[in-house]
Motif scaffolding. Sequence first.
Motif, PDB file in Angstrom:
ATOM      1  N   ALA A   1       0.844  -1.211   0.000  1.00 30.98           N
ATOM      2  CA  ALA A   1       0.000   0.000   0.000  1.00 30.98           C
ATOM      3  C   ALA A   1       0.871   1.250   0.000  1.00 30.98           C
ATOM      4  O   ALA A   1       1.941   1.263   0.605  1.00 30.98           O
TER       5      ALA A   1
ATOM      6  N   CYS B   1       0.870  16.276   8.514  1.00 33.41           N
ATOM      7  CA  CYS B   1       0.357  16.150   9.900  1.00 33.41           C
ATOM      8  C   CYS B   1       0.193  17.522  10.539  1.00 33.41           C
ATOM      9  O   CYS B   1      -0.539  17.667  11.505  1.00 33.41           O
TER      10      CYS B   1
ATOM     11  N   PHE C   1       1.709   5.372   0.913  1.00 29.91           N
ATOM     12  CA  PHE C   1       1.685   6.034   2.221  1.00 29.91           C
ATOM     13  C   PHE C   1       0.382   6.801   2.424  1.00 29.91           C
ATOM     14  O   PHE C   1      -0.167   7.353   1.478  1.00 29.91           O
ATOM     15  N   SER C   2      -0.075   6.881   3.696  1.00 30.55           N
ATOM     16  CA  SER C   2      -1.298   7.656   3.952  1.00 30.55           C
ATOM     17  C   SER C   2      -0.985   9.155   3.922  1.00 30.55           C
ATOM     18  O   SER C   2      -1.839   9.967   3.596  1.00 30.55           O
ATOM     19  N   LEU C   3       0.242   9.546   4.260  1.00 29.19           N
ATOM     20  CA  LEU C   3       0.616  10.966   4.221  1.00 29.19           C
ATOM     21  C   LEU C   3       1.516  11.211   3.019  1.00 29.19           C
ATOM     22  O   LEU C   3       2.475  10.466   2.802  1.00 29.19           O
ATOM     23  N   LYS C   4       1.228  12.273   2.264  1.00 27.60           N
ATOM     24  CA  LYS C   4       2.054  12.579   1.098  1.00 27.60           C
ATOM     25  C   LYS C   4       3.421  13.091   1.555  1.00 27.60           C
ATOM     26  O   LYS C   4       4.460  12.731   1.022  1.00 27.60           O
TER      27      LYS C   4
END
Length: 387
Positions: free
Chosen positions: A3, A13, A5-8
Amino acid sequence: MSAPFSLKTLEDCLKNVPADDLKDLKTHIYGRSNDNELPVSTKAQKIAKDNTFVIKSYKFEAIKEDLRKPRVVRIGAIQTSLAAPTTEPIGVQRQKIFDKVAKIIEAAALENVNILCLQELWYLPYVFCTREKYPWCEFAENPESGAAVTFLSTFARKYNMVIVSPILERDEDQGDIVWNTAVVISHTGKIIGKHRKNHIPRVGDFNESTYYFEGNTGHPVFETKYGRLAINICYGRHHPQNWMMFGLNGAEIVFNPSAEIGGSLSDRMWFIEGRAAAVANSFFTITINRVGTEVFANEFTSADGKKAHNDMGPFYGSAYLATPEGMRTPGMPRDSDGLLISEVDLNECRQSRDLHTFRMCQRLPIYAEGFTRATKLDFKPQIIREI
Ligand SMILES: NC(=O)NCCC(=O)O
């Protein structure tokens, strides 16, 4: 395939932090409350948009001195994903990365970058997870006349730019053996010299020791038109003495071209190691990592009891520059190609040595003596116990 990453970028954050808190937070995580972002020309931005990469540019200032002129340089770092599947012929894969990188260098030139470094093994996939020798060994090239170095020399000359090219080296004079090497190309297009990676990983899918040994070039520092630079290749980032030796030899800028995957130990250490090394050694560090997930035709295992797989997971990009004063740029995206530009004044290296005296109070003789003792077969650690 793993998968994404959830954060670019990790900076995502910060978007919900209230403005006052953000100032404090940034002072700690970047060493300053203001990013000092520089504008990027419309022309360079257009190249970036047309070729789907990100450009970020930041400025750092040093103390203005009466007797010494500022030594302002622009340092560029390029992070990229592959441009073709690993199943394409070697020549095609390499050419497609050349084409991608050519556009990024063009943008770097428009932004007046003086010194540019690419990621570790920039024109090939990180093939060592496969432990297959062919076709991958075909990527190895002569450090003076190989395709990658020749390609970059043309840009170095054209744009008056020093370029660091991390390559897979073929040592044609010494039995054709392979090394992990960084070649330094002068602004004239000539090769100044090369450095071979000192610390070779043997962890998980990082099976580099199947292909080459630890380097034998010591800790060279290359004197260029724009400053003294060195290259601490990837795994050497975990070794404080490796950084230190480049500092002792007079480096002002140390690049750390890397290949690192998300969720690993290095992902936790990335933001600490480059910044800590910059402070401890009064030089600028620039850590650069590739992006994207690289898929191979044949499965391989990580020797951890888990199922065989065809990719290592996503490489996390996140290039950043850190200064001797412990400031740093925000990180580049974790998942897209990019050009990071940092304008710095190299006078900061000496100023930091004056301000904090780390170099003056470094106890080299006692370390040297301790290191020598630690290498002896009869070495006894200096531990004192209650009797
Ligand atoms: N390319 C490379 O040396 N990666 C190192 C892996 C690690 O840092 O654990």
